[in-house]
Each structure stands twice: as structure tokens, then as C-alpha cells.
Design a protein around this motif. Structure first.
Motif, PDB file in Angstrom:
ATOM      1  N   UNK A 142       0.837  -1.198   0.000  1.00  0.00           N
ATOM      2  CA  UNK A 142       0.000   0.000   0.000  1.00  0.00           C
ATOM      3  C   UNK A 142       0.879   1.257   0.000  1.00  0.00           C
ATOM      4  N   UNK A 143       0.501   2.194  -0.856  1.00  0.00           N
ATOM      5  CA  UNK A 143       1.245   3.452  -0.980  1.00  0.00           C
ATOM      6  C   UNK A 143       0.378   4.559  -0.384  1.00  0.00           C
ATOM      7  N   UNK A 144       0.726   4.962   0.812  1.00  0.00           N
ATOM      8  CA  UNK A 144      -0.107   5.882   1.591  1.00  0.00           C
ATOM      9  C   UNK A 144      -0.250   7.231   0.890  1.00  0.00           C
ATOM     10  N   UNK A 145      -1.534   7.616   0.686  1.00  0.00           N
ATOM     11  CA  UNK A 145      -1.843   8.926   0.123  1.00  0.00           C
ATOM     12  C   UNK A 145      -1.768   9.028  -1.383  1.00  0.00           C
ATOM     13  N   UNK A 146      -1.380   7.946  -2.053  1.00  0.00           N
ATOM     14  CA  UNK A 146      -1.224   8.005  -3.505  1.00  0.00           C
ATOM     15  C   UNK A 146      -2.543   7.770  -4.209  1.00  0.00           C
TER      16      UNK A 146
END
Length: 270
Positions: free
Chosen positions: A241-245
Motif C-alpha cells: 500500500x502506498x499511503x496517500x497516492x
């Protein structure tokens, strides 16, 4: 044929198309990356910078996008998958890691189903195996109709860039490129996107390792759909998971995407 900082930029005649591609060169393991809808191969510049020269990275423009000379005919993602495999043939690559973002992932999955013996591993970024629900598809069709009738007007491109990129500087760069897209290309590429088949039931046929990378703020493809993709692929680990993307996580949040991607590639190609 053009060489830029050691990379080769050229056209390959594949399946009646002239596919424009960039090859970073070198003797490292090969990684081929396919871009998302309304994007082009330059969206992977942040990955190419980090992965090469340890890896030989090949990026390419799909039908209707970038500098590829498309024949103007209707096509689907199975055709695009064959373009990827045909590019491998052109470059003399028998087997390698292939991957893509969004629609690049759609064609990547289909390439793995078409020729599993040629796919060493998959890189799947903000993508899915299914199609959108009817309500979402209707909204997208309205956007396409607006584009066809009025061109890439500011209100429309702002909405689209907000979905795909959600970062002001990069959004402005992409919107500038969209001004050059032809109506014919928008119609054909949108038809391909919106009418794609659901291949969820076939995911079990894909046995190779896979990394799934997904932005937590992706409104185009939900995290639930990323998890469904993971559940269907026997070779996939936990979703990264890529936070905020948003949707194009590899472009806007490369500092978070590149480390796990590099670790995965080193592991599956050693």
C-alpha cells in the motif's frame, strides 16, 4: 533510432503497429513496463532512473498513446498483450518480468494468460482483473462523450487529472499532452478500456510471482479490488500500500514505490 544517455529509443514493427519504445540497455535482467490510460511510457521515468543499470528496463507506448504509430483500428487488451509479447520477440527476449500500471496491468495479466512460459514475474500497479460497475462506466462514458464533442476542455481535464494523478505539477504536464490527442484515438482507447472483459475467474491460471502495488487514495480502482486481484494470484504476497497516492502511484509517490519494487525484482531474478 535514437540514443539518449545510453538508452535506445526506437520503433518496432509489431502486429501492424509501429510501437515506440525505450530500452535502457545493459546486461541485467529484463523488466518491461506498460503505462496507464491517457499516459505514456514517460510515467515510468522515476522507476527507470532507479532500476537501471542493474536491470534492463524497457518502456513502451501502447496503441493510441504516446509516439506509437497505431493503425487506427479498434483493438482490445488481448491485442495489447500480443503487442507486448511481439515487442519481446522484436528484441529477442524469450522470458522476462513484465508489468504495468492500470491499463498496463490489464494487458500484462492478459500477456501472462496468453504466454505464461514467457513471464518470469508480474509487476501490477493500481490495477485489477475485473471491470468497473455500470454506474462508474456510465460516468466514464459521459466524460468520453464530452471529450469527443468538445475536446479536452479545462473542466474535464481537471477532473480526469484529479482521478489519475492528483498532483498539481504532474497534472499540468499531462493535461498539456492531452491537447494533442486525436478524437479517433480517444474513441478507440476508451472503447478498449470501458468494454474490457473480466478475467477474475482465470487468475488461478497465472502461477508466477507477482507484486501488487496500490495507492490508498486511488479512487479509480479501490483497495478492495486490489485485494481481490491478490486473492486470485497464487504468486502474489500482501498488497504493497502506498499511503496517500492516487491512481498513478508510481509516478507521484516513487519514493515509496521504488524500494519494495526493487526488492521484489532482485528476489525474483536472482
Amino acid at each position: 533510432l535514437k540514443r539518449v544517455l545510453g538508452a535506445i529509443m526506437a520503433f518496432a514493427k509489431v502486429n501492424s503497429q509501429e510501437i515506440f519504445y525505450t530500452d535502457s540497455g545493459g546486461n541485467g535482467p529484463v523488466v518491461i513496463l506498460a503505462h496507464g490510460f491517457l499516459m505514456d511510457q514517460t510515467m515510468f521515468d522515476p522507476q527507470v532512473a532507479v532500476l537501471s543499470p542493474e536491470f534492463r528496463v524497457i518502456t513502451w507506448d501502447e496503441r493510441g498513446f504516446g509516439q506509437t504509430k497505431w493503425d487506427g483500428k479498434e483493438f482490445n487488451y488481448w491485442d495489447s498483450a500480443r503487442d507486448c509479447l511481439g515487442l519481446m520477440d522484436h528484441l529477442g527476449i524469450q522470458k522476462c518480468v513484465i508489468g504495468g500500471m492500470s491499463q498496463g496491468g490489464f494487458l500484462t495479466l492478459r500477456a501472462a494468460l496468453t504466454a505464461p512460459e514467457r513471464v518470469a514475474a508480474l509487476v501490477l500497479i493500481d490495477t485489477a482483473a475485473d471491470n468497473d460497475n455500470e454506474e462508474t462506466l456510465a460516468g466514464y462514458r459521459m466524460m468520453v462523450d464530452t471529450w469527443v464533442q468538445n475536446g479536452p476542455v479545462p473542466d474535464l481535464t481537471a477532473i480526469i487529472a484529479g482521478i489519475i494523478i492528483a498532483e498539481p505539477i504532474e497534472s499540468a504536464k499531462r493535461i498539456a499532452k492531452w491537447q494533442d490527442y486525436t478524437t479517433e484515438a480517444i474513441k478507440a482507447t476508451a472503447n478498449c478500456l470501458l468494454n474490457r472483459d473480466d478475467i477474475t475467474s482465470r487468475l488461478g491460471e497465472i502461477k508466477c510471482p507477482a507484486i501488487i502495488i496500490h495507492g490508498t487514495a486511488d479512487t479509480a480502482i479501490s483497495m478492495e479490488r486490489a485485494e481481490a486481484l491478490r486473492a486470485g494470484l497464487v504468486g502474489a504476497g500482501k498488497v504493497v500500500t502506498i499511503e496517500g497516492a492516487a491512481h498513478a502511484s508510481n509516478l507521484t509517490h516513487s519514493q515509496l514505490v521504488n524500494p519494495p519494487l526493487l526488492e521484489f525484482l532482485r528476489r525474483v531474478t536472482k
